[in-house]
Design a protein around this motif. Structure first.
Motif, PDB file in Angstrom:
ATOM      1  N   ILE A 173      22.887   1.155  32.748  1.00 53.11           N
ATOM      2  CA  ILE A 173      23.707   2.328  33.428  1.00 53.11           C
ATOM      3  C   ILE A 173      22.618   3.654  33.715  1.00 53.11           C
ATOM      4  CG2 ILE A 173      25.201   3.969  32.399  1.00 53.11           C
ATOM      5  CD1 ILE A 173      26.490   1.572  30.569  1.00 53.11           C
ATOM      6  N   VAL A 174      21.570   3.718  33.156  1.00 55.84           N
ATOM      7  CA  VAL A 174      20.953   4.801  33.391  1.00 55.84           C
ATOM      8  C   VAL A 174      20.216   4.624  34.909  1.00 55.84           C
ATOM      9  CG1 VAL A 174      18.585   5.980  33.102  1.00 55.84           C
ATOM     10  CG2 VAL A 174      20.040   5.508  31.198  1.00 55.84           C
ATOM     11  N   ARG A 175      19.897   3.128  35.250  1.00 55.13           N
ATOM     12  CA  ARG A 175      19.497   2.977  36.629  1.00 55.13           C
ATOM     13  C   ARG A 175      20.466   3.039  37.877  1.00 55.13           C
ATOM     14  NH1 ARG A 175      16.148  -1.621  35.207  1.00 55.13           N
ATOM     15  NH2 ARG A 175      14.641  -0.131  34.140  1.00 55.13           N
ATOM     16  N   TYR A 176      21.473   2.304  37.644  1.00 54.74           N
ATOM     17  CA  TYR A 176      22.342   1.880  38.559  1.00 54.74           C
ATOM     18  C   TYR A 176      23.744   2.912  38.534  1.00 54.74           C
ATOM     19  CZ  TYR A 176      19.835  -2.014  39.513  1.00 54.74           C
ATOM     20  OH  TYR A 176      18.946  -2.945  39.834  1.00 54.74           O
ATOM     21  N   GLY A 177      23.934   3.637  37.479  1.00 50.84           N
ATOM     22  CA  GLY A 177      25.161   4.385  37.375  1.00 50.84           C
ATOM     23  C   GLY A 177      26.318   3.559  36.642  1.00 50.84           C
ATOM     24  N   ALA A 178      27.290   4.004  36.185  1.00 52.10           N
ATOM     25  CA  ALA A 178      28.238   3.553  35.190  1.00 52.10           C
ATOM     26  C   ALA A 178      28.785   2.463  35.955  1.00 52.10           C
ATOM     27  CB  ALA A 178      29.179   4.134  34.526  1.00 52.10           C
ATOM     28  N   LEU A 179      29.424   2.902  37.135  1.00 60.48           N
ATOM     29  CA  LEU A 179      30.275   1.882  37.820  1.00 60.48           C
ATOM     30  C   LEU A 179      29.922   0.707  38.347  1.00 60.48           C
ATOM     31  CD1 LEU A 179      33.035   4.709  39.423  1.00 60.48           C
ATOM     32  CD2 LEU A 179      33.112   3.300  37.196  1.00 60.48           C
ATOM     33  N   ASP A 180      28.600   1.088  39.188  1.00 59.45           N
ATOM     34  CA  ASP A 180      27.815  -0.073  39.646  1.00 59.45           C
ATOM     35  C   ASP A 180      27.325  -1.054  38.765  1.00 59.45           C
ATOM     36  OD1 ASP A 180      28.316   1.482  42.139  1.00 59.45           O
ATOM     37  OD2 ASP A 180      26.358   2.221  42.334  1.00 59.45           O
ATOM     38  N   ALA A 181      26.872  -0.474  37.821  1.00 61.29           N
ATOM     39  CA  ALA A 181      26.403  -1.478  36.788  1.00 61.29           C
ATOM     40  C   ALA A 181      27.442  -2.318  36.096  1.00 61.29           C
ATOM     41  CB  ALA A 181      25.514  -0.806  35.480  1.00 61.29           C
ATOM     42  N   THR A 182      28.611  -1.727  35.821  1.00 62.42           N
ATOM     43  CA  THR A 182      29.746  -2.463  35.176  1.00 62.42           C
ATOM     44  C   THR A 182      30.160  -3.375  36.207  1.00 62.42           C
ATOM     45  OG1 THR A 182      30.298  -0.574  33.824  1.00 62.42           O
ATOM     46  CG2 THR A 182      31.878  -2.182  34.049  1.00 62.42           C
ATOM     47  N   ALA A 183      30.209  -3.195  37.360  1.00 63.38           N
ATOM     48  CA  ALA A 183      30.590  -4.162  38.570  1.00 63.38           C
ATOM     49  C   ALA A 183      29.766  -5.316  38.586  1.00 63.38           C
ATOM     50  CB  ALA A 183      30.839  -3.583  39.763  1.00 63.38           C
ATOM     51  N   VAL A 184      28.443  -5.055  38.457  1.00 66.25           N
ATOM     52  CA  VAL A 184      27.588  -6.273  38.433  1.00 66.25           C
ATOM     53  C   VAL A 184      27.675  -7.128  37.183  1.00 66.25           C
ATOM     54  CG1 VAL A 184      25.306  -6.936  38.694  1.00 66.25           C
ATOM     55  CG2 VAL A 184      26.026  -4.929  40.070  1.00 66.25           C
ATOM     56  N   ILE A 185      27.861  -6.326  35.942  1.00 62.47           N
ATOM     57  CA  ILE A 185      28.043  -7.229  34.824  1.00 62.47           C
ATOM     58  C   ILE A 185      29.285  -7.955  34.849  1.00 62.47           C
ATOM     59  CG2 ILE A 185      28.469  -6.733  32.245  1.00 62.47           C
ATOM     60  CD1 ILE A 185      26.654  -4.376  32.348  1.00 62.47           C
ATOM     61  N   LEU A 186      30.381  -7.400  35.255  1.00 61.23           N
ATOM     62  CA  LEU A 186      31.599  -8.215  35.552  1.00 61.23           C
ATOM     63  C   LEU A 186      31.343  -9.360  36.247  1.00 61.23           C
ATOM     64  CD1 LEU A 186      34.263  -5.473  35.926  1.00 61.23           C
ATOM     65  CD2 LEU A 186      33.955  -6.846  33.893  1.00 61.23           C
ATOM     66  N   LEU A 187      30.686  -9.166  37.359  1.00 63.14           N
ATOM     67  CA  LEU A 187      30.514 -10.523  38.361  1.00 63.14           C
ATOM     68  C   LEU A 187      29.728 -11.537  37.612  1.00 63.14           C
ATOM     69  CD1 LEU A 187      29.864  -8.798  41.828  1.00 63.14           C
ATOM     70  CD2 LEU A 187      31.852  -9.934  40.888  1.00 63.14           C
ATOM     71  N   MET A 188      28.690 -11.067  36.771  1.00 59.94           N
ATOM     72  CA  MET A 188      27.711 -11.916  36.062  1.00 59.94           C
ATOM     73  C   MET A 188      28.493 -12.650  35.022  1.00 59.94           C
ATOM     74  SD  MET A 188      24.640 -12.188  37.230  1.00 59.94           S
ATOM     75  CE  MET A 188      23.289 -11.407  37.967  1.00 59.94           C
ATOM     76  N   GLY A 189      29.315 -11.809  34.499  1.00 58.06           N
ATOM     77  CA  GLY A 189      30.174 -12.669  33.226  1.00 58.06           C
ATOM     78  C   GLY A 189      30.960 -13.720  33.782  1.00 58.06           C
ATOM     79  N   ASP A 190      31.542 -13.342  34.949  1.00 59.17           N
ATOM     80  CA  ASP A 190      32.622 -14.166  35.592  1.00 59.17           C
ATOM     81  C   ASP A 190      31.774 -15.452  36.226  1.00 59.17           C
ATOM     82  OD1 ASP A 190      35.151 -15.032  36.476  1.00 59.17           O
ATOM     83  OD2 ASP A 190      34.750 -14.273  38.509  1.00 59.17           O
ATOM     84  N   LEU A 191      30.662 -15.583  36.404  1.00 56.41           N
ATOM     85  CA  LEU A 191      30.053 -16.868  36.853  1.00 56.41           C
ATOM     86  C   LEU A 191      29.902 -17.760  35.681  1.00 56.41           C
ATOM     87  CD1 LEU A 191      27.100 -15.479  38.966  1.00 56.41           C
ATOM     88  CD2 LEU A 191      28.995 -16.585  39.813  1.00 56.41           C
ATOM     89  N   PHE A 192      29.781 -17.306  34.428  1.00 51.43           N
ATOM     90  CA  PHE A 192      29.682 -18.174  33.260  1.00 51.43           C
ATOM     91  C   PHE A 192      30.883 -18.904  32.884  1.00 51.43           C
ATOM     92  CE2 PHE A 192      25.754 -15.190  32.456  1.00 51.43           C
ATOM     93  CZ  PHE A 192      25.014 -16.115  32.307  1.00 51.43           C
ATOM     94  N   LEU A 193      32.103 -18.098  33.381  1.00 46.76           N
ATOM     95  CA  LEU A 193      33.400 -18.559  33.056  1.00 46.76           C
ATOM     96  C   LEU A 193      33.872 -19.412  34.177  1.00 46.76           C
ATOM     97  CD1 LEU A 193      34.973 -15.109  31.633  1.00 46.76           C
ATOM     98  CD2 LEU A 193      34.293 -17.362  30.451  1.00 46.76           C
ATOM     99  N   LEU A 194      33.247 -19.524  35.450  1.00 42.72           N
ATOM    100  CA  LEU A 194      33.981 -20.261  36.489  1.00 42.72           C
ATOM    101  C   LEU A 194      34.410 -21.491  36.311  1.00 42.72           C
ATOM    102  CD1 LEU A 194      31.942 -18.987  39.806  1.00 42.72           C
ATOM    103  CD2 LEU A 194      34.269 -18.786  39.090  1.00 42.72           C
ATOM    104  N   PRO A 195      33.611 -22.319  35.389  1.00 43.34           N
ATOM    105  CA  PRO A 195      33.803 -23.845  34.850  1.00 43.34           C
ATOM    106  C   PRO A 195      35.140 -23.941  34.408  1.00 43.34           C
ATOM    107  CG  PRO A 195      31.499 -23.611  34.682  1.00 43.34           C
ATOM    108  CD  PRO A 195      32.163 -22.221  34.822  1.00 43.34           C
ATOM    109  N   ALA A 196      35.821 -22.903  33.719  1.00 43.99           N
ATOM    110  CA  ALA A 196      37.175 -23.132  33.297  1.00 43.99           C
ATOM    111  C   ALA A 196      38.012 -22.501  34.083  1.00 43.99           C
ATOM    112  CB  ALA A 196      37.186 -22.205  31.971  1.00 43.99           C
TER     113      ALA A 196
END
Length: 303
Positions: A173-196
């Motif tokens: 969050i310090v490096r990318y800002g709150a919204l940008d960091a959160t967006a990337v984290i959401l995408l990463m989390g979704d990748l682990f859920l894709l099989p379902a």
């Protein structure tokens, strides 16, 4: 802090608290039509569309060196947390789940003690024992108590996952800002859920309009907007100060659960919640030892 900045921070706190508090009863509604893991997959597929649109508009791509931390945040804060949370809420009431999750700040403090060398005072350890007593009270009123694999133990696993996520996300969050960091984290989390996701889409086809609306609400508000608002709060206040705001979640959840699902918490659940939060307050106020001033090391000076 300027008035406009203060207003933005207050609004972000309100959005984060209301969004996350609504997740507890709305997940209970959605679970009546979808299984826990497919629900998480569909919910974050919706959130990922919003996140991807934001990153495309911002033209922001994370640096390769940060991808492992982003992936870890996505795994613990999105995928694992929601799979455990959804599974636990099958047998744990929304109010009890929110009170059990309120132990996450306590777990974050203990993690800092074990992994980062922070010290706890006698009050800190007292707070830990008090909170554990409250957790035992709440869990004792749920099916299976605190036995391995029970709903309460699974919810506590989600709380631990949230504590790990809180610790990991701050540098991003310090490096990318709150919204940008959160967006990337959401995408990463979704990748682990894709099989379902295929199973989730099949279950959505047979779901009622109420279930469809619940999943849409979960994907937009707690998942996307709630995480983004919380990321903004963490970025402005710091994790140590912002964590105290999580005390607002249980009472807000209890109110929303009553309004949305007519859920009335038991006296045991309320008493256990009060005990848990008393312990967490002790931990986060009197429980931390003040660090001694340390000399600047050669490594630190060279950065």
């Amino acid at each position: 802090m300027r008035p406009s900045a203060t207003t933005a921070l207050v609004l972000a706190i309100l959005v984060a608290v209301l969004s996350w508090a609504s997740a507890y009863p709305v997940v209970r509604i959605a679970l009546s039509g979808l299984a826990p893991v497919p629900l998480a997959a569909v919910r974050y597929a919706v959130a990922s569309v919003l996140a991807l649109g934001w990153l495309f508009w911002r033209k922001r791509v994370p640096a390769a060196r940060d991808l492992p931390r982003f992936a870890a945040c996505g795994f613990f804060g999105i995928s694992l947390y929601n799979v455990l949370f959804n599974t636990g809420e099958q047998t744990v009431s929304a109010g009890a789940a929110s009170l059990l999750i309120s132990a996450a700040p306590l777990m974050a403090a203990l993690l800092a003690t074990l992994l980062l060398g922070e010290r706890l005072t006698v009050w800190g350890w007292t707070g830990s024992l008090v909170s554990f007593g409250g957790v035992s009270l709440i869990a004792g009123g749920q099916s299976g108590g605190l036995s391995f694999g029970s709903g309460a133990s699974i919810i506590l696993g989600a709380a631990l996952s949230a504590a790990i996520f809180t610790t990991l996300q701050k540098p991003l969050i310090v490096r990318y800002g709150a919204l940008d960091a959160t967006a990337v984290i959401l995408l990463m989390g979704d990748l682990f859920l894709l099989p379902a996701l295929p199973a989730g889409l099949r279950e959505m086809q047979a779901a009622s309009p109420t279930i469809l609306a619940a999943v849409l609400v979960l994907g937009i508000f707690p998942a996307a907007i709630g995480y983004a608002a919380w990321g903004y709060v963490i970025g402005r206040m710091g994790a140590a100060r912002a964590v105290g705001l999580l005390y607002l979640l249980p009472p807000t959840t209890l109110l929303l659960a009553f309004l949305l699902t007519a859920e009335v918490p038991s006296a045991r659940t309320l008493l256990g919640g009060a005990v848990v939060m008393t312990g967490v307050v002790l931990m986060n106020t009197l429980g931390r030892a003040r660090p001694a001033a340390a000399p600047v090391s050669a490594t630190a000076a060279g950065r």
